[in-house]
Design a protein around this motif. Structure first.
Motif, PDB file in Angstrom:
ATOM      1  N   GLN A   1      -0.136  -5.230   5.927  1.00  0.00           N
ATOM      2  CA  GLN A   1       0.413  -4.389   4.739  1.00  0.00           C
ATOM      3  C   GLN A   1       1.452  -3.530   4.860  1.00  0.00           C
ATOM      4  OE1 GLN A   1      -3.027  -2.625   2.410  1.00  0.00           O
ATOM      5  NE2 GLN A   1      -2.660  -4.402   1.076  1.00  0.00           N
TER       6      GLN A   1
ATOM      7  N   THR B   1      -4.218  -3.830   8.578  1.00  0.00           N
ATOM      8  CA  THR B   1      -5.502  -3.446   7.930  1.00  0.00           C
ATOM      9  C   THR B   1      -6.421  -4.433   8.524  1.00  0.00           C
ATOM     10  OG1 THR B   1      -4.971  -4.711   5.979  1.00  0.00           O
ATOM     11  CG2 THR B   1      -4.180  -2.288   6.080  1.00  0.00           C
TER      12      THR B   1
ATOM     13  N   SER C   1       0.854  -1.201  -0.124  1.00  0.00           N
ATOM     14  CA  SER C   1       0.043   0.071  -0.033  1.00  0.00           C
ATOM     15  C   SER C   1       0.947   1.260   0.011  1.00  0.00           C
ATOM     16  CB  SER C   1      -0.959   0.038   1.192  1.00  0.00           C
ATOM     17  OG  SER C   1      -1.598   0.867   1.146  1.00  0.00           O
ATOM     18  N   LEU C   2       1.578   1.427  -1.173  1.00  0.00           N
ATOM     19  CA  LEU C   2       2.520   2.419  -1.193  1.00  0.00           C
ATOM     20  C   LEU C   2       1.878   3.732  -2.112  1.00  0.00           C
ATOM     21  CD1 LEU C   2       5.401   0.326  -2.821  1.00  0.00           C
ATOM     22  CD2 LEU C   2       5.072   0.897  -0.335  1.00  0.00           C
TER      23      LEU C   2
ATOM     24  N   GLN D   1       3.747  -0.765   3.840  1.00  0.00           N
ATOM     25  CA  GLN D   1       3.211   0.865   3.697  1.00  0.00           C
ATOM     26  C   GLN D   1       4.591   1.590   3.059  1.00  0.00           C
ATOM     27  OE1 GLN D   1       0.489   2.589   6.327  1.00  0.00           O
ATOM     28  NE2 GLN D   1      -1.231   1.611   5.364  1.00  0.00           N
TER      29      GLN D   1
END
Length: 160
Positions: free
Chosen positions: A138, A133, A66-67, A140
């Motif tokens: 996730q 999440t 989740s960049l 990041q």
């Protein structure tokens, strides 16, 4: 005699299933069965990410990320995606976790070792930021801490 063997097999299977459900929450069990790439720990998520990168399953590795768009973290991932696709002989050797206790921290220091028949063994250290999440952990953020370092010397037998 044959039927009792099947009864024992079914009984042992049910015992294992009940043990899994008792030790883990039903939500964790169901989400892990539905999406196995989402682990319930930081360590499993990072291991799964690098496993997907090694298998060249970039789309599954992206599911664990989740960049922010256009960030340095995204460009770092793109560099590794290009490297993976460029060298088909590049293979994951090991993933080492440098943090002794990851439970209290959102940032994890990871040393990833790669081997290839075309190049020397490569070792890269990353700082990976994770966030919890609804589906699990996730990634990041992914930042390279050091440049590629080669182990075992150069090709003519000298050391680097």
């Amino acid at each position: 005699m044959r039927q009792s063997r099947y009864v024992w097999l079914i009984g042992i299977s049910l015992l294992c299933l009940i043990t899994i459900v008792v030790l883990k929450t039903p939500q964790a069990v169901i989400s892990t069965l539905a999406d196995p790439q989402y682990g319930n720990s930081q360590r499993k998520t990072i291991q799964q990410f690098w496993k997907y990168m090694d298998l060249r399953q970039i789309d599954l590795a992206c599911d664990l990320l989740s960049l922010p768009k256009g960030s340095a973290d995204e460009s770092e991932f793109k560099v590794w995606e290009t490297l993976m696709n460029k060298d088909p002989m590049l293979s994951l050797q090991k993933v080492e976790f440098m943090n002794p206790d990851m439970e209290g921290s959102q940032d994890v220091i990871v040393r990833v070792s790669w081997t290839s028949s075309l190049e020397k063994v490569q070792q890269v250290t990353f700082s990976m930021s994770l966030a919890k999440t609804e589906k699990g952990w996730q990634i990041q953020g992914i930042k390279r801490i050091n440049d590629l370092s080669y182990i075992g010397g150069d090709q003519d037998g000298g050391s680097v």
